[in-house]
Design a protein around this motif. Structure first.
Motif, mmCIF file in Angstrom:
data_model
loop_
_atom_site.group_PDB
_atom_site.id
_atom_site.type_symbol
_atom_site.label_atom_id
_atom_site.label_comp_id
_atom_site.label_asym_id
_atom_site.label_seq_id
_atom_site.Cartn_x
_atom_site.Cartn_y
_atom_site.Cartn_z
ATOM 1 N N ASP A 265 0.825 -1.208 0.000
ATOM 2 C CA ASP A 265 0.000 0.000 0.000
ATOM 3 C C ASP A 265 0.865 1.267 0.000
ATOM 4 O O ASP A 265 0.589 2.220 -0.729
ATOM 5 N N PHE A 266 1.926 1.285 0.820
ATOM 6 C CA PHE A 266 2.832 2.440 0.828
ATOM 7 C C PHE A 266 3.500 2.609 -0.535
ATOM 8 O O PHE A 266 3.612 3.724 -1.051
ATOM 9 N N LEU A 267 3.963 1.505 -1.120
ATOM 10 C CA LEU A 267 4.615 1.590 -2.433
ATOM 11 C C LEU A 267 3.670 2.141 -3.492
ATOM 12 O O LEU A 267 4.047 3.005 -4.287
ATOM 13 N N LEU A 268 2.445 1.644 -3.510
ATOM 14 C CA LEU A 268 1.488 2.107 -4.508
ATOM 15 C C LEU A 268 1.194 3.598 -4.351
ATOM 16 O O LEU A 268 1.157 4.348 -5.329
ATOM 17 N N GLY A 269 0.999 4.027 -3.110
ATOM 18 C CA GLY A 269 0.753 5.448 -2.868
ATOM 19 C C GLY A 269 1.947 6.293 -3.269
ATOM 20 O O GLY A 269 1.796 7.361 -3.882
ATOM 21 N N TYR A 270 3.142 5.827 -2.962
ATOM 22 C CA TYR A 270 4.348 6.588 -3.303
ATOM 23 C C TYR A 270 4.549 6.627 -4.814
ATOM 24 O O TYR A 270 4.873 7.681 -5.374
#
Length: 197
Positions: A102-107
């Protein structure tokens, strides 16, 4: 079953991409997928195709397809916020929706406008594709896989009379007919290795 994990990085490479990060949710998956792709490409593992997981880096300067865990790629952001070493990032198994994914996708959504040269591929067998396509303003490519008949057998450990999981697993496998394949879910890498042995 459609070959997303092993074929997409090879397709990206054939299209001229030369620095591909391909994420996997777990270390054992990153290692085994890297080995499979290297075997299919008939190259030595750690050369053009390699993997990097916590405490184990089998890559070199010539590595074009680099299998990494989601967590490792996330950690790379601390040193390089533009992920400048990569021209392509494949987020595999996105349906697992871990915090790292989720963090990777948002970033990546925020990074893409600053890195128009960066290509991002998000793959999943089961995910709400419309929501992801809308989030990234991206096209959807569907690849149909094969389906096979599956028979599920469940027996709680307490009902087996076994002293441990491996003994119960051996009993269950011994009761199955000698045809077809067996898929066993274990809780961690050590348990998977012990079960395979």
């Amino acid at each position: 079953g459609s070959g997303k994990t092993t074929q997409l990085p090879k397709i990206a490479y054939e299209l001229g991409r030369r620095s591909i990060a391909h994420t996997q949710p777990r270390r054992i998956a990153a290692r085994s997928v890297a080995k499979r792709i290297a075997d299919e490409c008939e190259v030595e593992l750690g050369a053009e195709v390699g993997y990097a997981v916590r405490f184990d880096d089998q890559t070199s300067e010539s590595t074009a397809i680099r299998l990494v865990t989601d967590g490792l790629l996330l950690a790379e952001l601390q040193r390089d916020q533009r992920l400048s070493r990569y021209d392509t990032i494949i987020i595999d198994e996105a349906h697992e929706r871990s915090l790292s994914i989720d963090f990777l996708l948002g970033y990546l959504k925020q990074l893409l406008p600053r890195r128009p040269d960066l290509k991002v591929v998000i793959t999943s067998a089961t995910i709400d594709v419309e929501r992801f396509a809308e989030m990234f303003d991206a096209p959807i490519i569907e690849v149909s896989g094969r389906t096979f008949p599956v028979e599920v057998r469940y027996r709680p450990l307490a009902e087996t009379g076994a002293d441990n999981e491996l003994e119960a697993l051996a009993q269950a496998v011994g009761e199955l007919p000698n045809e077809g394949d067996i898929l066993v879910f274990m809780s961690g890498e050590r348990e998977i290795r012990d079960a395979a042995e």
